[in-house]
Design a protein around this motif. Structure first.
Motif, PDB file in Angstrom:
ATOM      1  N   LEU A 190      -9.367  39.262  42.825  1.00  0.00           N
ATOM      2  CA  LEU A 190      -8.305  38.377  42.356  1.00  0.00           C
ATOM      3  C   LEU A 190      -7.033  38.685  43.143  1.00  0.00           C
ATOM      4  CD1 LEU A 190      -7.386  36.382  40.029  1.00  0.00           C
ATOM      5  CD2 LEU A 190      -6.914  38.433  38.668  1.00  0.00           C
ATOM      6  N   ALA A 191      -6.264  37.667  43.480  1.00  0.00           N
ATOM      7  CA  ALA A 191      -5.032  37.913  44.237  1.00  0.00           C
ATOM      8  C   ALA A 191      -4.007  36.820  43.989  1.00  0.00           C
ATOM      9  CB  ALA A 191      -5.328  37.997  45.734  1.00  0.00           C
ATOM     10  N   PHE A 192      -2.743  37.180  44.148  1.00  0.00           N
ATOM     11  CA  PHE A 192      -1.661  36.219  44.294  1.00  0.00           C
ATOM     12  C   PHE A 192      -1.410  36.047  45.788  1.00  0.00           C
ATOM     13  CE2 PHE A 192       0.089  37.224  39.913  1.00  0.00           C
ATOM     14  CZ  PHE A 192       0.085  35.905  39.459  1.00  0.00           C
ATOM     15  N   ALA A 193      -1.021  34.830  46.202  1.00  0.00           N
ATOM     16  CA  ALA A 193      -0.705  34.604  47.614  1.00  0.00           C
ATOM     17  C   ALA A 193       0.276  33.449  47.744  1.00  0.00           C
ATOM     18  CB  ALA A 193      -1.972  34.285  48.407  1.00  0.00           C
ATOM     19  N   TYR A 194       1.171  33.554  48.733  1.00  0.00           N
ATOM     20  CA  TYR A 194       2.049  32.436  49.067  1.00  0.00           C
ATOM     21  C   TYR A 194       1.364  31.557  50.107  1.00  0.00           C
ATOM     22  CZ  TYR A 194       6.090  33.889  46.392  1.00  0.00           C
ATOM     23  OH  TYR A 194       6.942  34.182  45.351  1.00  0.00           O
ATOM     24  N   VAL A 195       1.307  30.258  49.804  1.00  0.00           N
ATOM     25  CA  VAL A 195       0.694  29.282  50.714  1.00  0.00           C
ATOM     26  C   VAL A 195       1.573  28.035  50.762  1.00  0.00           C
ATOM     27  CG1 VAL A 195      -1.661  30.112  50.293  1.00  0.00           C
ATOM     28  CG2 VAL A 195      -0.723  28.277  48.862  1.00  0.00           C
ATOM     29  N   PRO A 196       1.441  27.201  51.811  1.00  0.00           N
ATOM     30  CA  PRO A 196       2.212  25.954  51.863  1.00  0.00           C
ATOM     31  C   PRO A 196       1.938  25.091  50.642  1.00  0.00           C
ATOM     32  CG  PRO A 196       1.164  26.395  53.982  1.00  0.00           C
ATOM     33  CD  PRO A 196       0.613  27.397  53.006  1.00  0.00           C
ATOM     34  N   THR A 197       2.949  24.362  50.197  1.00  0.00           N
ATOM     35  CA  THR A 197       2.831  23.551  48.983  1.00  0.00           C
ATOM     36  C   THR A 197       1.622  22.623  49.020  1.00  0.00           C
ATOM     37  OG1 THR A 197       5.238  23.616  48.798  1.00  0.00           O
ATOM     38  CG2 THR A 197       4.105  22.001  47.445  1.00  0.00           C
ATOM     39  N   GLU A 198       1.359  22.049  50.197  1.00  0.00           N
ATOM     40  CA  GLU A 198       0.248  21.089  50.289  1.00  0.00           C
ATOM     41  C   GLU A 198      -1.110  21.763  50.153  1.00  0.00           C
ATOM     42  OE1 GLU A 198       1.528  22.063  54.581  1.00  0.00           O
ATOM     43  OE2 GLU A 198       2.480  21.729  52.626  1.00  0.00           O
ATOM     44  N   LEU A 199      -1.156  23.095  50.231  1.00  0.00           N
ATOM     45  CA  LEU A 199      -2.417  23.829  50.073  1.00  0.00           C
ATOM     46  C   LEU A 199      -2.443  24.634  48.776  1.00  0.00           C
ATOM     47  CD1 LEU A 199      -2.865  25.238  53.719  1.00  0.00           C
ATOM     48  CD2 LEU A 199      -3.989  23.237  52.706  1.00  0.00           C
ATOM     49  N   SER A 200      -1.553  24.304  47.822  1.00  0.00           N
ATOM     50  CA  SER A 200      -1.393  25.144  46.628  1.00  0.00           C
ATOM     51  C   SER A 200      -2.056  24.582  45.372  1.00  0.00           C
ATOM     52  CB  SER A 200       0.099  25.362  46.351  1.00  0.00           C
ATOM     53  OG  SER A 200       0.732  24.132  46.010  1.00  0.00           O
ATOM     54  N   LYS A 201      -2.828  23.511  45.514  1.00  0.00           N
ATOM     55  CA  LYS A 201      -3.447  22.884  44.340  1.00  0.00           C
ATOM     56  C   LYS A 201      -4.678  23.664  43.885  1.00  0.00           C
ATOM     57  CE  LYS A 201      -0.784  19.091  44.501  1.00  0.00           C
ATOM     58  NZ  LYS A 201       0.085  19.506  45.611  1.00  0.00           N
ATOM     59  N   VAL A 202      -4.943  23.619  42.577  1.00  0.00           N
ATOM     60  CA  VAL A 202      -6.140  24.245  42.007  1.00  0.00           C
ATOM     61  C   VAL A 202      -7.380  23.616  42.640  1.00  0.00           C
ATOM     62  CG1 VAL A 202      -7.506  24.518  39.900  1.00  0.00           C
ATOM     63  CG2 VAL A 202      -5.042  24.886  39.834  1.00  0.00           C
ATOM     64  N   GLY A 203      -8.322  24.463  43.042  1.00  0.00           N
ATOM     65  CA  GLY A 203      -9.531  23.988  43.696  1.00  0.00           C
ATOM     66  C   GLY A 203      -9.508  24.097  45.207  1.00  0.00           C
ATOM     67  N   GLN A 204      -8.315  24.322  45.779  1.00  0.00           N
ATOM     68  CA  GLN A 204      -8.189  24.438  47.235  1.00  0.00           C
ATOM     69  C   GLN A 204      -8.971  25.646  47.744  1.00  0.00           C
ATOM     70  OE1 GLN A 204      -6.189  22.525  49.663  1.00  0.00           O
ATOM     71  NE2 GLN A 204      -7.557  23.763  50.944  1.00  0.00           N
ATOM     72  N   ASN A 205      -9.782  25.416  48.776  1.00  0.00           N
ATOM     73  CA  ASN A 205     -10.539  26.509  49.392  1.00  0.00           C
ATOM     74  C   ASN A 205      -9.763  27.093  50.564  1.00  0.00           C
ATOM     75  OD1 ASN A 205     -12.849  26.321  47.696  1.00  0.00           O
ATOM     76  ND2 ASN A 205     -13.520  24.522  48.844  1.00  0.00           N
TER      77      ASN A 205
END
Length: 623
Positions: free
Chosen positions: A570-585
């Motif tokens: 399990l991890a927290f991570a910062y990603v671009p907003t467009e890649l931050s939706k639930v289900g994103q691989n």
């Protein structure tokens, strides 16, 4: 005043009553004459750093420069400068060289770089370099003295000069650091950093200059310091202790059959199964943890509410209540996260993490002076012990020790009050970083053993047991709790960190960072904190690992662990907003291998207050 004075730093500090934890170390390096093979090269050699043989080697004109780092047994400190001061007039002078001390390093280097065998040494330099206990410099404003800034303890010299000069000048002009360098904060040290401790750590740090660093690394020289919790002697043989701002705090506890001790690894090691056992203890029964290293401040006075309303983005809690609050910088970055409790009218207790104690206190004290607030701020960190009691049977155990009603209707979540447990005065806050039913119990440090013993005795029927900070970290990550210094710091704003619940932009007070935050919200976010599960094999994220998407690095993890509930990483991570939706691989790189990751809905496990609320409404309280 900016103190940037090299090995004179201790003398300057003493002038204003500060004991900077710095010590001069003898460092030697050799310079050769021209070497034909080097002269014939078309481009400059890369710097060689041999971790096993502990030396660096680089090109110096047409020759080579070679510098070793001896072991802590062989290296030499300039102790006399600590006890008697730097000799008046000492400037560019050098120490007498001692090639015997570094001969084993020279011989290994000759095997690695054979041209060294026939090179002529034209210069042997032996001079002082200044070491802090952890080898990192001390950069920034100093707590306890107004307008005193430092740039001292640079073990690697002039190479840092340009960057540090720019960093400090920006900070002084703008009122906040341009980016987060908390690991260089001079306020990471305190009264516990004695000369003896500094010398022991400098020896260790110098000798460890070229070793491989592991996750969860511990270094043992100079420990324990004088700063130990009331439970240290009772617990030290039962657990693996970790170092936190001078304190010793249990990381995990031993049981018969466990492989004990410190066994560093990049993969799951001897603590992995015991931490799972402690996790289960808290989730199914009740556990006790020593939280004494917390930074603890009292703020009281007629302007206390006004001060805290200006310092924090959250509302000021009412008497008998507690909340989580954040101090922001003028640019709207997260300077600190604290637990704020109003214990009595105009009297507050503020609690922060162990590593943030003087970092946060400095910010508060400077605002008191700047706004001329009528308050008294008192640092209670060393006087107060803290025990955390958490798990489904926490209330049963504590109720055995008090006549105070601890029922949910009488002592609600995020309430605080003074009471007695086993006739010991405590300030109890119903809050737990585990996310389970729990209390934090603040008390006089000298009462720690008696309080702990009473709780353990009262919990025998519930099979009460200890747990450490490794299990606490797994529990908080499963609940989606952020940690200051990982998910939030002076590089992040609270909106991208998912802290909107604690940020009250509509409250009347003009808190620090409010206007900047409004602008950030209006412009929209470029990145967000995401919650990931990973498919791994005997390795777990720790933080600062690369996040990949379509062959490109798009972000970084901030912290991570193994989820003992989901049985995966399990991890927290910062990603671009467009890649931050639930289900994103996505993919996360661990030890050079990319592992599949998926953004999931947080939290993985619902908190106890949320589960209880759903249960009262007749809904399924499962995670």
């Amino acid at each position: 005043l900016l103190s940037s004075v090299g090995f004179w730093a201790r003398e300057i500090g003493k002038m204003i009553g500060l004991q900077h934890p710095l010590i001069p170390v003898h460092h030697q390096y050799l310079v050769t004459s021209s070497i034909p093979e080097v002269k014939a090269l078309k481009k400059e050699l890369p710097v060689i750093r041999d971790l096993e043989a502990s030396y660096y080697l680089r090109q110096e004109r047409d020759g080579l420069l070679f510098g070793p780092y001896e072991s802590q047994e062989k290296m030499k400190l300039q102790d006399s400068w600590v006890t008697h001061g730097v000799p008046p007039g000492f400037g560019k002078e050098l120490f007498e060289s001692d090639l015997n001390r570094i001969m084993e390093h020279i011989e290994v280097a000759m095997e690695m770089v054979p041209v060294l065998k026939h090179a002529k040494i034209i210069n042997t330099i032996a001079g002082p370099i200044t070491y802090s206990p952890d080898i990192l410099p001390m950069v920034g404003p100093h707590q306890g003295v107004r307008n005193y800034w430092v740039a001292i303890g640079f073990g690697y010299g002039i190479i840092h000069a340009g960057g540090i000069g720019k960093y400090l000048s920006d900070w002084i002009l703008d009122g906040e650091p341009p980016f987060d360098l908390i690991e260089l904060d001079p306020n990471r040290y305190g009264k516990w950093t004695t000369t003896e401790y500094t010398a022991a750590k400098a020896r260790e740090s110098y000798g460890f200059n070229n070793i491989v660093g592991y996750p969860k690394e511990e270094r043992f020289a100079g420990r324990p310091t004088e700063r130990i919790s009331g439970l240290y002697d009772l617990l030290k043989s039962k657990c693996s202790m970790g170092f936190h701002a001078g304190w010793e705090q249990p990381h995990w506890f031993y049981k018969p059959g466990d492989e004990t001790g410190y066994k560093p690894s990049f993969r799951r090691t001897n603590w992995f199964d015991p931490v799972g056992r402690e996790y289960k203890q808290v989730m199914e029964k009740v556990g006790v943890i020593d939280l004494s290293p917390f930074g603890k401040f009292k703020v009281k006075g007629s302007d206390s509410v006004k001060l805290l309303d200006h310092l924090f983005a959250n509302v000021v809690p009412k008497v008998g209540s507690t909340n989580i609050s954040h101090m922001l910088t003028p640019r709207g970055r997260v300077y600190a996260e604290l637990t704020v409790s109003q214990l009595d009218p105009e009297e507050f207790m503020l609690v922060t993490g162990s590593g943030s104690e003087l970092h946060d206190l400095r910010w508060i004290e400077e605002e008191v002076v700047r706004g001329d607030y009528k308050v008294v701020v008192e640092n209670m960190t060393d006087e107060m012990g803290v025990l955390g009691v958490a798990g489904p049977y926490a209330r049963h155990v504590l109720q055995e020790l008090t006549t105070e009603d601890l029922s949910d209707s009488s002592f609600k979540f995020l309430q605080a009050r003074h009471l007695k447990l086993a006739d010991i005065a405590v300030t109890a806050i119903r809050i737990s970083y585990t996310g389970e039913l729990g209390w934090e119990l603040y008390h006089r440090k000298e009462d720690s053993v008696a309080l702990y013993s009473a709780i353990m005795e009262a919990g025998q029927k519930e099979q009460i047991d200890n747990f450490g900070t490794y299990a606490l970290n797994a529990l908080r990550l499963e609940k989606g709790f952020r940690a200051w210094g990982a998910e939030m710091n002076c590089d992040t704003n609270p909106l991208e960190a998912g802290l909107e619940y604690f940020i009250k932009l509509n409250k009347p007070a003009n808190f620090i960072g409010k206007e900047a935050l409004k602008q950030i919200k209006e412009k929209g976010l470029k990145r967000r904190l995401a919650y990931l599960t990973l498919e791994t094999d005997n390795v777990d994220p720790e933080g600062n690992e690369s996040v990949w998407h379509n062959g490109k690095v798009v972000g970084n993890t901030t912290s991570g662990c193994f989820s003992y509930s989901a049985q995966q990483s399990l991890a927290f991570a910062y990603v671009p907003t467009e890649l931050s939706k639930v289900g994103q691989n996505l993919e996360v790189e661990l030890l050079g291998k990319k592992y599949s990751a998926t953004i999931v809905q947080e939290p993985l496990v619902l908190t106890e207050p949320t589960r209880s609320r759903l249960q009262r409404k007749g809904r399924n309280p499962k995670a």
